[in-house]
Design a protein around this motif. Structure first.
Motif, PDB file in Angstrom:
ATOM      1  N   GLN A 164      -2.418 -30.243  35.206  1.00 49.10           N
ATOM      2  CA  GLN A 164      -1.584 -31.194  35.943  1.00 49.10           C
ATOM      3  C   GLN A 164      -0.241 -30.575  36.329  1.00 49.10           C
ATOM      4  OE1 GLN A 164      -1.466 -35.198  34.091  1.00 49.10           O
ATOM      5  NE2 GLN A 164      -3.151 -34.406  32.839  1.00 49.10           N
ATOM      6  N   LYS A 165       0.364 -29.844  35.389  1.00 49.13           N
ATOM      7  CA  LYS A 165       1.631 -29.170  35.686  1.00 49.13           C
ATOM      8  C   LYS A 165       1.446 -28.146  36.797  1.00 49.13           C
ATOM      9  CE  LYS A 165       3.811 -29.753  31.196  1.00 49.13           C
ATOM     10  NZ  LYS A 165       4.299 -29.086  29.980  1.00 49.13           N
TER      11      LYS A 165
ATOM     12  N   GLN B 125      -5.106 -27.907  28.014  1.00 46.79           N
ATOM     13  CA  GLN B 125      -5.530 -27.376  29.309  1.00 46.79           C
ATOM     14  C   GLN B 125      -5.449 -28.452  30.401  1.00 46.79           C
ATOM     15  OE1 GLN B 125      -9.057 -25.016  29.486  1.00 46.79           O
ATOM     16  NE2 GLN B 125      -8.340 -23.621  27.899  1.00 46.79           N
ATOM     17  N   GLY B 126      -5.766 -29.691  30.050  1.00 44.82           N
ATOM     18  CA  GLY B 126      -5.637 -30.775  31.014  1.00 44.82           C
ATOM     19  C   GLY B 126      -4.190 -30.993  31.432  1.00 44.82           C
TER      20      GLY B 126
ATOM     21  N   LYS C   8      -9.116 -37.771  29.185  1.00 47.18           N
ATOM     22  CA  LYS C   8      -8.205 -38.429  30.124  1.00 47.18           C
ATOM     23  C   LYS C   8      -7.311 -37.420  30.831  1.00 47.18           C
ATOM     24  CE  LYS C   8      -8.172 -42.813  27.681  1.00 47.18           C
ATOM     25  NZ  LYS C   8      -7.427 -43.706  26.794  1.00 47.18           N
ATOM     26  N   GLU C   9      -6.760 -36.488  30.075  1.00 46.42           N
ATOM     27  CA  GLU C   9      -5.883 -35.482  30.684  1.00 46.42           C
ATOM     28  C   GLU C   9      -6.653 -34.603  31.670  1.00 46.42           C
ATOM     29  OE1 GLU C   9      -2.602 -35.454  30.457  1.00 46.42           O
ATOM     30  OE2 GLU C   9      -2.683 -37.120  29.051  1.00 46.42           O
TER      31      GLU C   9
ATOM     32  N   PHE D 248      -7.003 -29.467  39.926  1.00 43.43           N
ATOM     33  CA  PHE D 248      -6.562 -28.329  39.120  1.00 43.43           C
ATOM     34  C   PHE D 248      -7.102 -28.375  37.698  1.00 43.43           C
ATOM     35  CE2 PHE D 248      -3.727 -27.806  42.611  1.00 43.43           C
ATOM     36  CZ  PHE D 248      -3.435 -26.448  42.638  1.00 43.43           C
ATOM     37  N   GLU D 249      -8.349 -28.790  37.539  1.00 42.35           N
ATOM     38  CA  GLU D 249      -8.952 -28.772  36.212  1.00 42.35           C
ATOM     39  C   GLU D 249      -9.240 -27.329  35.827  1.00 42.35           C
ATOM     40  OE1 GLU D 249     -12.425 -31.077  33.755  1.00 42.35           O
ATOM     41  OE2 GLU D 249     -12.727 -30.753  35.880  1.00 42.35           O
ATOM     42  N   TRP D 250      -8.869 -26.975  34.629  1.00 42.94           N
ATOM     43  CA  TRP D 250      -9.086 -25.612  34.173  1.00 42.94           C
ATOM     44  C   TRP D 250     -10.541 -25.404  33.794  1.00 42.94           C
ATOM     45  CZ3 TRP D 250      -4.480 -23.313  30.987  1.00 42.94           C
ATOM     46  CH2 TRP D 250      -3.337 -23.320  31.788  1.00 42.94           C
TER      47      TRP D 250
END
Length: 109
Positions: free
Chosen positions: A88-89, A83-84, A39-40, A49-51
């Motif tokens: 987001q940050k 990481q999710g 979900k994150e 911005f997915e790592w």
């Protein structure tokens, strides 16, 4: 002799089935952690911005859970969730980013 061998073999089979497998409750907690990580990371992906390694960690967490390695699976799921959250940050920080103000050319001479 034969009875002793069968008893020993049965004990070994039971030990192999129970070792490292964790309890059902532990496996459920890992599944929940993997779900939270997904979900994150879905949120981070929506923000662009997915790592890079997050999905790899989720996949590895599932594999470790299937092997019965609940501790390692939980570690990987938590890293993927982290990481999710960080993605987001990062997206939020970058949304408000602007170029640094240009300094005026000063006459150095």
């Amino acid at each position: 002799m034969r009875k002793t061998f069968l008893t020993l073999a049965s004990a070994l089979v039971l030990a192999a089935c129970s070792s490292g497998g964790g309890t059902s409750a532990e496996a459920d907690k890992v599944r929940e952690a993997i779900s939270a990580a997904e979900k994150e990371n879905d949120k981070a992906a929506e923000m662009g911005f997915e790592w890079r390694d997050a999905r790899k960690f989720i996949k590895e967490a599932r594999e470790e859970l299937d092997k019965g390695n609940t501790d390692k699976a939980m570690e990987l799921a938590r890293e993927a969730e982290f990481q999710g959250e960080q993605g987001q940050k990062q997206a939020q920080t970058q949304a408000n980013a602007s170029p640094e103000p240009q300094m005026e050319d000063e006459d150095i001479n």
